[in-house]
Structure formats: C-alpha cells, structure tokens
Design an enzyme around this catalytic site. Structure first.
Site, PDB file in Angstrom:
ATOM      1  CB  SER A  12      19.833   2.746  52.290  1.00  0.00           C
ATOM      2  OG  SER A  12      20.090   3.736  53.461  1.00  0.00           O
ATOM      3  CB  ILE A  70      21.259  -6.598  54.896  1.00  0.00           C
ATOM      4  CG1 ILE A  70      21.244  -8.113  55.653  1.00  0.00           C
ATOM      5  CG2 ILE A  70      22.723  -6.137  55.043  1.00  0.00           C
ATOM      6  CD1 ILE A  70      21.710  -8.079  57.082  1.00  0.00           C
ATOM      7  CD  GLU A  71      19.310   1.380  55.684  1.00  0.00           C
ATOM      8  OE1 GLU A  71      19.105   2.477  55.446  1.00  0.00           O
ATOM      9  OE2 GLU A  71      18.722   0.792  56.895  1.00  0.00           O
ATOM     10  CB  VAL A  72      24.682  -1.772  51.921  1.00  0.00           C
ATOM     11  CG1 VAL A  72      25.988  -1.184  51.395  1.00  0.00           C
ATOM     12  CG2 VAL A  72      24.763  -3.134  52.194  1.00  0.00           C
TER      13      VAL A  72
END
Length: 132
Positions: free
Chosen positions: A115, A126-128
């Site tokens: 992440s 916000i985690e991608v």
C-alpha cells in the site's frame, strides 16, 4: 437463519468543498464524476470507478437520512489497483500529492497487499494498494 449481505452498493463521504473533492478524486485517483437526479428532482454528486459508487454530501447540507455524527475527514478508505505502485508514485508526484507512507506491506480483505497512503482534501486517509 441469520440474513447475509452480498456486497457494498455505495458509501457516502461528507466533504467540506464538493468541487475540490471531485477534482481530487478525478485527477488523482482516476474516478469519474457522476452527478445524478433523485426523485425530488434535485441533483446530487457521486464518484464512480468500476462498479463502485461514492456519494458526496456537502458538509452542512447533508441529505436525510444521514450518519449520526457527520464530519468531513473521518474516513479511512482502501482502493485496490492493478497498476504497479511505481507508476502510482510517479503519478502522485506529478499531481503534487504527497505520499504519507509506503509502499508498505498490509493485509487486505482477501490477503496480502502492498500500500501507498495519501490524504484527500478533507484529510481522509486514502490507501492505494496492489495485491501482493
């Protein structure tokens, strides 16, 4: 027998600045701005990606019914990607979006993920993440 759920249809984010939020999610995360008209004829705003929809409520003008304690910036959301994280890192740098952590190993709903963490205009985390 206990009833069961099948999937999440949508979620709601309360935002301080609708325009700034839409710009961030479209420009930085590649979502689509999806205004929609409801039964009373008013237009509401949402973001879409894939089959997922995020409804947006303007802080102070939320739609009823709403969460008991609405506030902008209280969400922690994880979005999955198939795009390699180095490409995300370059894109985030190009959009002047600071990475606050990562890449770091984490555990997602279905297994290991790697992440990157950023914040949206309201400070939501916000985690991608990409499956590891």
């Amino acid at each position: 027998m206990t009833p069961t759920l099948t999937t999440l249809d949508h979620l709601v984010l309360t935002v301080a600045d609708l325009e700034k939020t839409v710009q961030f999610y479209v420009t930085v995360l590649g979502m689509t701005h999806a205004p929609f008209v409801v039964a009373d004829g008013t237009t509401r705003h949402a973001l879409r990606f894939g089959d997922i929809k995020i409804n947006l409520h303007q802080q102070g003008a939320e739609f009823e019914p709403k969460a008991q304690a609405v506030t902008a910036g209280s969400a922690d959301l994880c979005f999955l990607t198939q795009t390699p994280l180095p490409q995300w890192q370059a894109h985030l740098a190009a959009t002047d979006t600071p990475i606050i952590d990562g890449p770091v190993p984490r555990t997602g709903a279905t297994g290991p993920i790697t992440s990157l963490y950023i914040r949206d205009p309201d400070g939501n985390l916000i985690e991608v993440a990409i499956p590891a």
